[in-house]
Design an enzyme around this catalytic site. Structure first.
Site, PDB file in Angstrom:
ATOM      1  N   SER A 111      18.511  -0.624 -37.807  1.00  0.00           N
ATOM      2  CA  SER A 111      19.429  -1.094 -36.777  1.00  0.00           C
ATOM      3  C   SER A 111      20.872  -0.922 -37.260  1.00  0.00           C
ATOM      4  O   SER A 111      21.131  -0.982 -38.465  1.00  0.00           O
ATOM      5  CB  SER A 111      19.157  -2.569 -36.531  1.00  0.00           C
ATOM      6  N   SER A 112      21.789  -0.754 -36.304  1.00  0.00           N
ATOM      7  CA  SER A 112      23.198  -0.588 -36.697  1.00  0.00           C
ATOM      8  C   SER A 112      23.762  -1.852 -37.352  1.00  0.00           C
ATOM      9  O   SER A 112      24.819  -1.799 -37.979  1.00  0.00           O
ATOM     10  CB  SER A 112      24.047  -0.216 -35.479  1.00  0.00           C
ATOM     11  N   CYS A 113      23.059  -2.992 -37.220  1.00  0.00           N
ATOM     12  CA  CYS A 113      23.602  -4.224 -37.816  1.00  0.00           C
ATOM     13  C   CYS A 113      23.419  -4.276 -39.332  1.00  0.00           C
ATOM     14  O   CYS A 113      23.856  -5.221 -39.973  1.00  0.00           O
ATOM     15  CB  CYS A 113      23.009  -5.462 -37.155  1.00  0.00           C
ATOM     16  N   TYR A 140      18.106 -10.440 -40.514  1.00  0.00           N
ATOM     17  CA  TYR A 140      17.487  -9.234 -39.967  1.00  0.00           C
ATOM     18  C   TYR A 140      17.993  -8.002 -40.732  1.00  0.00           C
ATOM     19  O   TYR A 140      17.227  -7.115 -41.099  1.00  0.00           O
ATOM     20  CB  TYR A 140      17.859  -9.148 -38.486  1.00  0.00           C
ATOM     21  N   LYS A 144      15.904  -5.156 -42.858  1.00  0.00           N
ATOM     22  CA  LYS A 144      15.943  -3.734 -42.488  1.00  0.00           C
ATOM     23  C   LYS A 144      16.464  -2.870 -43.645  1.00  0.00           C
ATOM     24  O   LYS A 144      15.987  -1.744 -43.858  1.00  0.00           O
ATOM     25  CB  LYS A 144      16.802  -3.528 -41.233  1.00  0.00           C
ATOM     26  N   HIS A 183      19.056  -9.675 -26.011  1.00  0.00           N
ATOM     27  CA  HIS A 183      20.325  -9.002 -26.296  1.00  0.00           C
ATOM     28  C   HIS A 183      21.188  -9.023 -25.025  1.00  0.00           C
ATOM     29  O   HIS A 183      20.688  -9.314 -23.941  1.00  0.00           O
ATOM     30  CB  HIS A 183      20.077  -7.554 -26.739  1.00  0.00           C
TER      31      HIS A 183
HETATM   32  O1  GFB Z   1      23.352  -8.125 -27.817  1.00  0.00           O
HETATM   33  P1  GFB Z   1      23.818  -9.142 -28.759  1.00  0.00           P
HETATM   34  O2  GFB Z   1      23.077 -10.435 -28.768  1.00  0.00           O
HETATM   35  O3  GFB Z   1      23.777  -8.512 -30.197  1.00  0.00           O
HETATM   36  O4  GFB Z   1      25.363  -9.516 -28.436  1.00  0.00           O
HETATM   37  P2  GFB Z   1      24.752  -8.104 -31.392  1.00  0.00           P
HETATM   38  C1  GFB Z   1      26.329  -8.531 -28.246  1.00  0.00           C
HETATM   39  C2  GFB Z   1      27.634  -9.170 -27.811  1.00  0.00           C
HETATM   40  O5  GFB Z   1      27.489  -9.635 -26.461  1.00  0.00           O
HETATM   41  C3  GFB Z   1      28.105 -10.379 -28.635  1.00  0.00           C
HETATM   42  C4  GFB Z   1      28.001 -10.950 -26.351  1.00  0.00           C
HETATM   43  O6  GFB Z   1      29.509 -10.308 -28.795  1.00  0.00           O
HETATM   44  C5  GFB Z   1      27.745 -11.556 -27.739  1.00  0.00           C
HETATM   45  O7  GFB Z   1      28.572 -12.700 -27.948  1.00  0.00           O
HETATM   46  N1  GFB Z   1      27.318 -11.646 -25.244  1.00  0.00           N
HETATM   47  C6  GFB Z   1      27.931 -12.057 -24.111  1.00  0.00           C
HETATM   48  C7  GFB Z   1      26.031 -11.990 -25.170  1.00  0.00           C
HETATM   49  N2  GFB Z   1      27.055 -12.702 -23.319  1.00  0.00           N
HETATM   50  C8  GFB Z   1      25.864 -12.665 -23.951  1.00  0.00           C
HETATM   51  C9  GFB Z   1      24.571 -13.163 -23.605  1.00  0.00           C
HETATM   52  O8  GFB Z   1      24.345 -13.775 -22.587  1.00  0.00           O
HETATM   53  N3  GFB Z   1      23.560 -12.893 -24.502  1.00  0.00           N
HETATM   54  C10 GFB Z   1      23.781 -12.218 -25.673  1.00  0.00           C
HETATM   55  N4  GFB Z   1      22.730 -11.997 -26.481  1.00  0.00           N
HETATM   56  N5  GFB Z   1      25.009 -11.768 -26.026  1.00  0.00           N
HETATM   57  C11 GFB Z   1      22.525  -7.726 -32.555  1.00  0.00           C
HETATM   58  C12 GFB Z   1      21.726  -8.350 -33.632  1.00  0.00           C
HETATM   59  O9  GFB Z   1      23.795  -8.214 -32.612  1.00  0.00           O
HETATM   60  O10 GFB Z   1      22.594  -6.333 -32.738  1.00  0.00           O
HETATM   61  C13 GFB Z   1      20.375  -7.762 -33.596  1.00  0.00           C
HETATM   62  O11 GFB Z   1      21.714  -9.749 -33.452  1.00  0.00           O
HETATM   63  C14 GFB Z   1      20.373  -6.243 -33.525  1.00  0.00           C
HETATM   64  O12 GFB Z   1      19.696  -8.177 -34.725  1.00  0.00           O
HETATM   65  C15 GFB Z   1      21.393  -5.691 -32.566  1.00  0.00           C
HETATM   66  O13 GFB Z   1      20.571  -5.729 -34.782  1.00  0.00           O
HETATM   67  C16 GFB Z   1      21.604  -4.188 -32.737  1.00  0.00           C
HETATM   68  O14 GFB Z   1      25.171  -6.703 -31.148  1.00  0.00           O
HETATM   69  O15 GFB Z   1      25.851  -9.065 -31.625  1.00  0.00           O
END
Ligand code: GFB
Length: 313
Positions: A111-113, A140, A144, A183
């Site tokens: 994953s890119s994270c 996570y 990875k 996500h």
């Molecule tokens: O998709 P997300 O949860 O993953 O959040 P990450 C991306 C961005 O969207 C963050 C915002 O800045 C969140 O604060 N966001 C806004 C929201 N509204 C929402 C919402 O309702 N739900 C969610 N989930 N986010 C992930 C990692 O990080 O990246 C995973 O946690 C994985 O492990 C993935 O590696 C690639 O991009 O922040």
């Protein structure tokens, strides 16, 4: 360019029920190969004995390791043990059994994270382990990173053709649409849809809206994985993405348009932003002949239609 022939191979997709695994199965099913999958009752990937005996019996020639405990920023923060331990167990079991059963090729999906929190943009593969990780998904990310290192170790010590790819943020059919643990694409599709049906004036979006993310449709990811199985055989991981990013605020506006919600957006700054930006440098995969094809607007529209057709909400 390497040429690994997939024709007539028996290919095991670990994680076939998830968004990533199911997309890879759909793509592989179009090829003259023999696809191997197993439900949890038949094969428990967390259990070493279960994995070893299943592999001994089924003898796949190729493996795509798409099984993982995944979730959005809130899920990562809430279940650190599951994200670290379960992922370590799954990948250790599958990768070790792949070696023991002389699997010809294995693709591990990261994953890119995994890249440092403050990595320069766009993120090149060689930035791995050059800085501290983002706190919200460190559990996570550590799992990875261990997985890709294990693939490298098997290549170095035993010459195994085990490769690792690092996809950017993904979305598409079979995503998890849970309101909290998903996500951002699935979360916002659900929230804007429910707001439209309920006639709400506004919708809440987490964080400041300022972070930037790159989004790849899972069908594009699947085509990239098949391309890599055929044409990539190196120690170093390879990025998979579009190479383009968008702010969360512009993304929310796009989702709102796709859903047809006419109200306003309110930002909940008590929720975390996570990484400020994480746009992948995709020149390496482009150079070996693969490019993303699905636009964000088309991908979101088809994902929304899929969710409606499958009674997800
Ligand atoms: O998709 P997300 O949860 O993953 O959040 P990450 C991306 C961005 O969207 C963050 C915002 O800045 C969140 O604060 N966001 C806004 C929201 N509204 C929402 C919402 O309702 N739900 C969610 N989930 N986010 C992930 C990692 O990080 O990246 C995973 O946690 C994985 O492990 C993935 O590696 C690639 O991009 O922040």
């Amino acid at each position: 360019m390497v040429d690994f022939d997939l024709i007539n191979k028996s290919i095991f997709v670990a994680g076939h029920n998830g968004m990533v695994g199911s997309a890879i199965c759909r793509a592989l099913n179009k090829l003259p190969i023999s696809l191997l999958v197993a439900d949890k009752e038949e094969l428990d990937l967390i259990d070493e004995f279960s994995v070893k005996s299943w592999m001994n019996k089924n003898k796949p020639e190729v493996i795509v390791l798409a099984a993982a405990r995944v979730g959005g920023i809130y899920a990562n923060n809430s279940y650190p043990v599951d994200f670290l331990l379960n992922n370590l167990k799954i990948q250790n079991n599958v990768i070790e059994a792949a070696y023991e059963n002389k699997v010809e090729k294995l693709l591990f999906l990261g994953s890119s994270c995994i890249y440092p929190k403050w990595a320069g943009q766009p993120i090149k593969e060689e930035y791995l382990l050059t800085g501290e990780l983002e706190q919200t998904n460190q559990w996570y990310a550590i799992a990875k990173i261990a997985g890709l290192k294990l693939c490298q170790a098997y290549r170095k010590q035993y010459g195994c053709d085990f490769i690792s790819a690092m996809p950017t943020n993904l979305y598409g059919p079979n995503d998890n649409f849970h309101p909290l643990f998903s996500h951002v694409p699935a979360a916002l599709i659900r929230r804007f849809h429910e707001a439209k049906l309920s006639g709400y004036d506004n919708v809440g979006v987490w964080g400041t809206g300022n972070p930037r993310r790159e989004f790849l449709h899972v069908n594009d990811l699947a085509s990239a994985c098949i391309h890599l199985l055929k044409h990539y055989s190196e120690l170093e991981p390879i990025n998979i993405g579009t190479g383009e990013d968008i702010s969360i605020s512009s993304f929310a506006e796009l989702v709102s348009k796709v859903i047809g919600f006419n109200g306003s957006i309110v930002y909940d700054t008590k929720m975390p932003d996570g990484m400020k930006e994480k746009r992948l440098d995709v020149r390496k995969i482009n150079k070996i002949g693969w490019k993303a094809a699905i636009t964000l607007s088309d991908g979101l529209t088809s994902t929304y239609n899929w969710a409606l057709a499958n009674d997800i909400f």
